[in-house]
Motif scaffolding. Structure first.
Motif, PDB file in Angstrom:
ATOM      1  N   LYS A 123       3.075  -9.173   0.123  1.00 51.88           N
ATOM      2  CA  LYS A 123       4.195  -8.597  -0.626  1.00 51.88           C
ATOM      3  C   LYS A 123       3.762  -8.199  -2.037  1.00 51.88           C
ATOM      4  O   LYS A 123       4.179  -7.144  -2.548  1.00 51.88           O
ATOM      5  N   THR A 124       2.913  -9.032  -2.635  1.00 50.50           N
ATOM      6  CA  THR A 124       2.397  -8.703  -3.972  1.00 50.50           C
ATOM      7  C   THR A 124       1.597  -7.407  -3.931  1.00 50.50           C
ATOM      8  O   THR A 124       1.722  -6.535  -4.801  1.00 50.50           O
ATOM      9  N   GLN A 125       0.747  -7.267  -2.898  1.00 54.57           N
ATOM     10  CA  GLN A 125      -0.040  -6.051  -2.738  1.00 54.57           C
ATOM     11  C   GLN A 125       0.863  -4.839  -2.507  1.00 54.57           C
ATOM     12  O   GLN A 125       0.624  -3.751  -3.027  1.00 54.57           O
ATOM     13  N   GLN A 126       1.908  -5.049  -1.711  1.00 49.53           N
ATOM     14  CA  GLN A 126       2.829  -3.943  -1.430  1.00 49.53           C
ATOM     15  C   GLN A 126       3.520  -3.475  -2.706  1.00 49.53           C
ATOM     16  O   GLN A 126       3.627  -2.270  -2.969  1.00 49.53           O
ATOM     17  N   ASN A 127       3.983  -4.445  -3.502  1.00 53.43           N
ATOM     18  CA  ASN A 127       4.666  -4.086  -4.748  1.00 53.43           C
ATOM     19  C   ASN A 127       3.736  -3.345  -5.699  1.00 53.43           C
ATOM     20  O   ASN A 127       4.187  -2.500  -6.498  1.00 53.43           O
ATOM     21  N   ALA A 128       2.434  -3.654  -5.607  1.00 51.39           N
ATOM     22  CA  ALA A 128       1.446  -3.008  -6.484  1.00 51.39           C
ATOM     23  C   ALA A 128       0.853  -1.738  -5.876  1.00 51.39           C
ATOM     24  O   ALA A 128      -0.009  -1.094  -6.488  1.00 51.39           O
ATOM     25  N   HIS A 129       1.308  -1.383  -4.659  1.00 46.22           N
ATOM     26  CA  HIS A 129       0.761  -0.221  -3.940  1.00 46.22           C
ATOM     27  C   HIS A 129      -0.753  -0.370  -3.776  1.00 46.22           C
ATOM     28  O   HIS A 129      -1.511   0.581  -3.970  1.00 46.22           O
ATOM     29  N   TYR A 130      -1.168  -1.553  -3.412  1.00 46.80           N
ATOM     30  CA  TYR A 130      -2.597  -1.885  -3.369  1.00 46.80           C
ATOM     31  C   TYR A 130      -3.007  -2.238  -1.944  1.00 46.80           C
ATOM     32  O   TYR A 130      -2.483  -3.176  -1.339  1.00 46.80           O
ATOM     33  N   TRP A 131      -3.951  -1.464  -1.406  1.00 47.18           N
ATOM     34  CA  TRP A 131      -4.444  -1.666  -0.041  1.00 47.18           C
ATOM     35  C   TRP A 131      -5.634  -2.613  -0.080  1.00 47.18           C
ATOM     36  O   TRP A 131      -6.658  -2.330  -0.681  1.00 47.18           O
ATOM     37  N   TYR A 132      -5.462  -3.797   0.564  1.00 47.46           N
ATOM     38  CA  TYR A 132      -6.548  -4.777   0.546  1.00 47.46           C
ATOM     39  C   TYR A 132      -6.532  -5.538   1.861  1.00 47.46           C
ATOM     40  O   TYR A 132      -5.488  -6.036   2.300  1.00 47.46           O
ATOM     41  N   CYS A 133      -7.674  -5.636   2.495  1.00 43.90           N
ATOM     42  CA  CYS A 133      -7.804  -6.354   3.769  1.00 43.90           C
ATOM     43  C   CYS A 133      -8.466  -7.703   3.516  1.00 43.90           C
ATOM     44  O   CYS A 133      -9.633  -7.774   3.143  1.00 43.90           O
ATOM     45  N   ASP A 134      -7.691  -8.765   3.704  1.00 50.04           N
ATOM     46  CA  ASP A 134      -8.170 -10.127   3.456  1.00 50.04           C
ATOM     47  C   ASP A 134      -8.546 -10.767   4.795  1.00 50.04           C
ATOM     48  O   ASP A 134      -7.702 -10.948   5.667  1.00 50.04           O
ATOM     49  N   TRP A 135      -9.819 -11.116   4.935  1.00 49.51           N
ATOM     50  CA  TRP A 135     -10.288 -11.703   6.183  1.00 49.51           C
ATOM     51  C   TRP A 135     -10.172 -13.229   6.186  1.00 49.51           C
ATOM     52  O   TRP A 135     -10.421 -13.875   7.201  1.00 49.51           O
TER      53      TRP A 135
END
Length: 318
Positions: A123-135
């Protein structure tokens, strides 16, 4: 026809008029003019035979009720009552066992998934418009879940986890595996040997004198560095200072705490700033099915009381 007993309903919650009509078939029901957390010096104390409440007697003197022989708490827990005192007075206390087990067990599963899958991070990434793949995500599959307390809540927690195919271990003073949700169950003397093996530790133990600070520094020291800890019963079962020190040290993948030693949690508490901690305001019991479950329990017990066939179950070992 004998006169109906009078029942004071001190905690109406969100019960409906239709629900109260069930009770009025066999008792006379009286309601407070305000919340049960106030003092009511003008009650007709002598006319009241039973009380449905949560913490009404923390604010009103039980000595004023000369004809009281029945109390029904709207909660599963009953540590707010002095059982020995009630027994000495000849008052039968009944609780609502298991009525909150469904929402509490769902909270436990949801909190575990939140910690393992990091939904808050998404949700934090979504609010920041930030695409990140956490493995660095975990699976419940094949983990070892340790549930301390195999009563109704513990049984429901085990049932919810079972579909994820972990190994589920139960520990209790009186181990219960009547539904087969646990892979194994042990007595309390196995805590020290089982805690170090567990990936997820869930406290479902009620608060009694011998469970106060059951989870202490020793227990947290035994846990795996990446274990998950969840508490959903009563705050004082856990030594909050020990938990805080454990989390501040970097130990535990995460924790979820619904109940606290001192509620509400102080605004200046260091717990608020720990990112790996989910804080709930003693709210895990909330669910849309609660009212019907609670009222059905109260109705059955109150009818038995009115009929003179109520069996005490909470004071039998005192």
């Amino acid at each position: 026809m004998s006169q109906k007993k009078k029942l004071l309903f001190a905690n109406k919650q969100k019960f409906t008029d239709e629900m109260f009509k069930r009770l009025e078939e066999f008792v006379d029901v009286e309601f407070l003019d305000g919340p049960e957390t106030e003092e009511y010096p003008d009650l007709d104390f002598d006319s009241i035979n039973g009380v449905v409440c949560f913490n009404f007697f923390k604010h009103n003197d039980i000595n004023k009720f000369k004809n009281l022989d029945y109390i029904h708490t709207t909660s599963t827990g009953y540590d707010q009552f002095d059982l020995k005192d009630l027994k000495d007075r000849g008052i039968t206390l009944k609780n609502c066992p298991g009525v909150h087990s469904v929402p509490i067990s769902e909270f436990v599963l949801g909190a575990t998934l939140e910690i393992y899958k990091k939904f808050h991070q998404l949700k934090t990434q979504q609010n920041a418009h930030y695409w990140y793949c956490d493995w660095d995500l975990e699976e419940i599959y094949q983990k070892r879940v340790l549930i301390i307390g195999t009563g109704s809540i513990g049984q429901h927690v085990a049932q919810r986890f079972k579909g994820f195919e972990p190994t589920i271990i139960g520990i209790d003073a009186f181990p219960n595996n009547k539904f087969g949700y646990f892979n194994e169950v042990f007595t309390m003397d196995h805590m020290d040997s089982e805690i170090p093996k567990a990936d997820i530790v869930v406290n479902c133990v009620p608060l009694f004198e011998n469970t106060h600070h059951l989870f202490n520094r020793h227990c947290f020291d035994l846990m795996k560095n990446d274990a998950v800890f969840i508490n959903v019963t009563r705050g004082p079962v856990v030594d909050n200072d020990a938990l805080l020190d454990t989390l501040k040290s970097g130990k535990l993948r995460g924790a979820a705490v619904d109940v606290w030693e001192h509620e509400p949690l102080e605004r200046e508490s260091e717990f608020w700033d720990i990112d790996r901690l989910i804080i709930s305001a003693h709210n895990s019991f909330a669910g849309n099915g609660n009212n019907e479950r609670i009222f059905s329990c109260i109705t059955k017990d109150t009818k038995d009381w009115a009929d003179g066939v109520l069996v005490a179950n909470l004071q039998q070992n005192l």
